[in-house]
Design an enzyme around this catalytic site. Structure first.
Site, PDB file in Angstrom:
ATOM      1  N   ILE A 179      61.166  33.141 -61.664  1.00  0.00           N
ATOM      2  CA  ILE A 179      60.798  32.532 -60.533  1.00  0.00           C
ATOM      3  C   ILE A 179      61.413  31.274 -60.227  1.00  0.00           C
ATOM      4  O   ILE A 179      61.042  30.747 -59.049  1.00  0.00           O
ATOM      5  CB  ILE A 179      59.197  31.979 -60.600  1.00  0.00           C
ATOM      6  CG1 ILE A 179      58.901  31.280 -61.876  1.00  0.00           C
ATOM      7  CG2 ILE A 179      58.342  33.337 -60.830  1.00  0.00           C
ATOM      8  CD1 ILE A 179      57.518  30.712 -62.223  1.00  0.00           C
ATOM      9  N   GLY A 180      62.421  30.862 -60.839  1.00  0.00           N
ATOM     10  CA  GLY A 180      63.366  29.719 -60.422  1.00  0.00           C
ATOM     11  C   GLY A 180      64.345  29.743 -61.226  1.00  0.00           C
ATOM     12  O   GLY A 180      64.801  30.103 -62.222  1.00  0.00           O
ATOM     13  N   GLY A 182      68.016  27.204 -62.095  1.00  0.00           N
ATOM     14  CA  GLY A 182      68.757  25.532 -61.845  1.00  0.00           C
ATOM     15  C   GLY A 182      69.932  25.471 -62.659  1.00  0.00           C
ATOM     16  O   GLY A 182      70.360  26.709 -63.024  1.00  0.00           O
ATOM     17  N   LYS A 202      60.086  27.007 -68.858  1.00  0.00           N
ATOM     18  CA  LYS A 202      61.712  26.651 -68.493  1.00  0.00           C
ATOM     19  C   LYS A 202      62.544  26.655 -69.605  1.00  0.00           C
ATOM     20  O   LYS A 202      62.227  26.193 -70.550  1.00  0.00           O
ATOM     21  CB  LYS A 202      61.318  25.048 -67.987  1.00  0.00           C
ATOM     22  CG  LYS A 202      62.915  24.560 -67.496  1.00  0.00           C
ATOM     23  CD  LYS A 202      62.714  23.016 -67.268  1.00  0.00           C
ATOM     24  CE  LYS A 202      61.815  22.645 -65.892  1.00  0.00           C
ATOM     25  NZ  LYS A 202      61.881  21.122 -65.495  1.00  0.00           N
ATOM     26  N   ASP A 296      62.456  11.638 -57.108  1.00  0.00           N
ATOM     27  CA  ASP A 296      62.934  12.929 -56.298  1.00  0.00           C
ATOM     28  C   ASP A 296      61.801  13.556 -55.599  1.00  0.00           C
ATOM     29  O   ASP A 296      61.661  14.856 -55.619  1.00  0.00           O
ATOM     30  CB  ASP A 296      63.580  13.989 -57.602  1.00  0.00           C
ATOM     31  CG  ASP A 296      64.219  15.088 -56.884  1.00  0.00           C
ATOM     32  OD1 ASP A 296      64.846  14.782 -55.908  1.00  0.00           O
ATOM     33  OD2 ASP A 296      64.379  16.183 -57.681  1.00  0.00           O
TER      34      ASP A 296
END
Length: 641
Positions: A179-180, A182, A202, A296
């Site tokens: 789903i992500g 990096g 993660k 951020d």
């Protein structure tokens, strides 16, 4: 008797409602689970048409939406009989149950935010809060009245609380979907086998983390998420490591990215933006209160839970320990949101977060950041000197708030004083906001996501969810040296001195780096080890029961002038020690000290760095008008797409 229980629960709920007070002392020493079952409901007033009723249950940001039951007019008490299990981490946990009703004959046509942002097709019947002090008893079986309703509605709830000494490892999860993505790895949607809860895992590749000098950022995020809890900040459930990867198991926030929701409408109404900005302010203010600068803030780092509340994610760039009157110099963040003092290199403090808040608020109500340009060189100039302009539809109070937040003098910026977020709360734009109710999630969100099931990823980037497979930590092979492994000492939660290698065998570490959180016997003999070899496409098709919640995306390798070139540093070290370069050997990451990452030297203050920023090339995140890829492509090798 029932009234006494009701009053006791209300009192306890008010006493513990400030969930921002969580810290290490509140974390349970052992793994715990709460099973709850909604047996039946009574007291609903039904007019002519049948209604459908469902429950949203949450605990520590784990969320479940039950199946709907249809109720007719002549039914006075309805059997429900639906149960779920939550993982319990803290002694300040609260089981929150909210009952919703809607017309049984109405089908939700779309998920977009209409008009002022409200497209809720269901009506809240009432809520129930059961604190840890009540459900920690081994068994509970009783009727509870709902609060926040004019009706005399009660629900019959059974709970069962259990403790376990078992340590959580990679083997306790099924990998479902990526789903992500990096710079250091990816974020997977995973299912915890024993409870069925969904989480975002993660998975960070150690070698890439070392190569990009990001060990400190990774430990900062883990430390802060373990240390603090806030209603509007993503929570860390577990952390562990294998030979080649770090794993953080985080809350899965199922309503998706706020970026997605604003992209559907281009802008939010000021009323809708006020709700979201208010919750963001509470989260940022909480971090500032504990000496942390976020650094951020942007739409991509804001997720929406099933109730429609906001959750701040990705704390990897946070800076701890900045005292009042002191500044830091590290350049980091996202280019559209960086404050002028970051670009100028003159030093900055917590007020950079309020500049980013002003930029974010402007983007919500106007459609783009105030100083946005497709040309990054031009954008830095605009941030430093361009006058602030507003579209005609912006109200005076909204324009005033943005102007005060985007003051280029950080000492005069709204929120820069000792009272911090309280200065912003006092602005007329927030005149009618009840901050206590907003913190306790007692204000109805402008929009509540509607999902068709626990694996509905409609609110996430399809480039990630549809075209990529999850990565299992055991499939990563980086061949790190013992010295490299020293950098990750202490990452796991109470882990023994072992970790698992890629062959599923147990290896004892003489560096005490902490391991996957499992002992050798349980890891080697786990019945779930076979899942590591299961093709991701098959795993993602496995049928699962009951959880929905949201997700947290990984941070990219943000631009930073202090980032070092690995090869250059290796050559410098070799020249100092007069050593020839090794042949056919892995290059050592010598800047990783053989001690806890807290001892890694801090970067020195930088001189003005506008020229360095302008030398960096950025790819604009997905915009309202251009179908650009997300920020995650910024630092990825093209071959890894």
């Amino acid at each position: 008797m029932l009234k006494d229980i009701y009053n006791s629960l209300l009192s306890k709920k008010q006493e513990e409602s400030n969930m921002a007070a969580w810290n290490n002392e509140d974390i349970l020493e052992t793994q715990a689970q709460l099973f709850f079952s909604i047996k039946s409901i009574k007291g609903l007033k039904i007019m002519d048409n049948p209604i459908k009723v469902y429950c949203l249950a949450s605990l520590e940001k784990q969320s479940v939406q039950t199946s709907s039951i249809v109720i007719n007019k002549d039914q006075s008490q309805i059997e429900w009989n639906e149960g779920y299990t939550f993982d319990v981490i803290s002694s300040k946990s609260i089981l929150a149950l909210s009952i919703w009703q809607g017309n049984a004959n109405v089908t939700i046509a779309n998920n977009s935010i209409e008009g002022g942002g409200s497209s809720n097709n269901s009506k809240l019947v009432g809520k129930l809060y059961i604190p840890f002090a009540t459900f920690k008893k081994q068994f509970c079986d009783q009727w509870f009245p709902l609060t926040g309703t004019s009706q005399s509605v009660s629900i019959h709830v059974k709970t069962s609380f259990t403790n376990s000494s078992k340590k959580v490892t990679v083997d306790d999860f099924i990998f479902l979907r990526m789903i992500g993505r990096g710079a250091f790895g990816q974020v997977n949607l995973v299912k915890k086998i024993d409870t069925g809860r969904l989480y975002a895992m993660k998975v960070i590749k150690k070698d890439k983390c070392l190569n990009m000098n990001a060990v400190g950022h990774t430990f900062t995020e883990r430390k802060l998420l373990k240390k603090y809890y806030h209603p509007f900040i993503v929570g860390l459930k577990y952390s562990f490591q294998t030979q080649d990867s770090l794993c953080m198991v985080l809350d899965y926030i199922g309503g998706g990215e706020l970026f997605y929701h604003i992209s559907e409408r281009e802008t939010f109404s000021e009323e809708t933006a006020r709700f979201y900005i208010g919750q963001i302010m509470l989260a940022i203010g909480f971090l500032h209160e504990h000496g942390v600068i976020y650094r951020d803030l942007k739409l991509e780092n804001l997720l929406m839970d099933l109730d429609g509340n906001i959750c701040l994610v990705d704390l990897g760039l946070c800076k701890e320990g900045i005292q009042e009157g002191h500044v830091t110099y590290t350049m980091c963040g996202s280019p559209e949101y960086v404050a002028p003092e970051i670009i100028n290199g003159t030093g900055y403090s917590k007020s950079v977060d309020w500049w980013a808040l002003g930029t974010l608020f402007y983007e919500m109500i106007a459609g783009l950041p105030p100083f946005y340009s497709e040309d990054p060189h031009e954008m830095t100039k605009l941030i430093l000197s361009s006058p602030l302009k507003f579209p005609p539809q912006i109200s005076k109070n909204a324009a005033s708030l943005v102007s005060l937040l985007l003051n280029r003098d950080p000492s005069k910026r709204l929120g820069s004083g000792e009272s911090d977020v309280e200065e912003i709360k006092a602005h007329p734009f927030f005149k009618n906001v009840n901050w206590s109710k907003l913190l306790n999630k007692e204000v109805d969100p402008p929009f509540k996501p509607h999902l068709v099931g626990p694996l509905d990823l409609s609110y996430f980037d399809p480039l990630c969810t549809m075209n990529s497979q999850p990565i299992n930590p055991y499939t990563i092979n980086s061949n790190l040296s013992d010295q490299d492994q020293m950098a990750f000492q202490g990452f796991s939660y109470s882990a023994p001195d072992i970790f698992l290698n890629n062959n599923n065998n147990t290896t004892t570490s003489n560096t005490n780096i902490g391991g996957s959180g499992s002992n050798s016997g349980s890891a080697q003999n786990s019945p779930y080890n076979s899942l590591r070899n299961t093709p991701p496409s098959i795993i993602s098709m496995m049928k699962m029961s009951g959880s929905s919640g949201g997700f947290e995306r990984m941070s990219p390798g943000h631009f930073s002038p202090i980032s070092v070139n690995k090869q250059q540093q290796i050559q410098q070290q070799q020249q100092q020690h007069h050593q020839p370069p090794p042949l056919l050997q892995p290059q050592p990451q010598f800047w990783v000290q053989p001690q806890h990452p807290n001892h890694i030297p801090q970067p020195m203050a930088q001189l003005p760095i506008l020229s360095k920023l302008q030398e960096t090339t950025f790819e604009r995140r997905r915009s309202l008008s251009v179908n650009a890829q997300t920020q995650f492509t910024l630092v990825l090798d093209p071959n890894e797409e």
